[in-house]
Scaffold this motif. Structure first.
Motif, mmCIF file in Angstrom:
data_model
loop_
_atom_site.group_PDB
_atom_site.id
_atom_site.type_symbol
_atom_site.label_atom_id
_atom_site.label_comp_id
_atom_site.label_asym_id
_atom_site.label_seq_id
_atom_site.Cartn_x
_atom_site.Cartn_y
_atom_site.Cartn_z
ATOM 1 N N LEU A 195 36.094 34.804 42.163
ATOM 2 C CA LEU A 195 36.612 34.723 40.793
ATOM 3 C C LEU A 195 36.832 36.116 40.201
ATOM 4 C CD1 LEU A 195 34.484 31.767 39.402
ATOM 5 C CD2 LEU A 195 36.893 31.749 40.059
ATOM 6 N N ILE A 196 35.934 37.052 40.493
ATOM 7 C CA ILE A 196 36.096 38.416 39.995
ATOM 8 C C ILE A 196 37.341 39.049 40.592
ATOM 9 C CG2 ILE A 196 35.091 40.731 40.104
ATOM 10 C CD1 ILE A 196 32.347 39.373 39.788
ATOM 11 N N CYS A 197 37.553 38.851 41.890
ATOM 12 C CA CYS A 197 38.736 39.421 42.539
ATOM 13 C C CYS A 197 40.010 38.810 41.980
ATOM 14 C CB CYS A 197 38.676 39.212 44.054
ATOM 15 S SG CYS A 197 37.436 40.216 44.863
ATOM 16 N N ARG A 198 40.001 37.501 41.752
ATOM 17 C CA ARG A 198 41.193 36.844 41.220
ATOM 18 C C ARG A 198 41.502 37.343 39.812
ATOM 19 N NH1 ARG A 198 41.484 30.410 40.789
ATOM 20 N NH2 ARG A 198 40.345 30.868 38.893
ATOM 21 N N LEU A 233 44.674 40.856 36.076
ATOM 22 C CA LEU A 233 44.712 41.957 35.117
ATOM 23 C C LEU A 233 45.575 43.100 35.631
ATOM 24 C CD1 LEU A 233 41.026 42.116 33.859
ATOM 25 C CD2 LEU A 233 43.025 41.389 32.587
ATOM 26 N N CYS A 234 45.489 43.387 36.913
ATOM 27 C CA CYS A 234 46.297 44.449 37.507
ATOM 28 C C CYS A 234 47.783 44.104 37.396
ATOM 29 C CB CYS A 234 45.902 44.659 38.965
ATOM 30 S SG CYS A 234 46.758 46.021 39.749
#
Length: 51
Positions: free
Chosen positions: A21-24, A29-30
């Motif tokens: 979830l953090i990576c997604r 955001l990127c």
């Protein structure tokens, strides 16, 4: 010790899920930041003259 093993298993799943979830969220955001940057570049920076 089935209770201890199941807790460890759930912890590993929770960690993997949290990392996913953090990576997604970071990818999203990127993408938003790069989209905003390209908008400002095209709007406010002068285009380079083509020879």
């Amino acid at each position: 010790m089935p209770n201890n093993d199941s807790n460890r298993f759930q912890d590993s799943i929770g960690r993997k899920l949290a990392k996913f979830l953090i990576c997604r969220r970071a990818k999203r955001l990127c993408g938003e930041i790069s989209r905003d940057m390209s908008f400002f570049e095209t709007r406010f920076l002068k285009p380079k003259p083509h020879h």
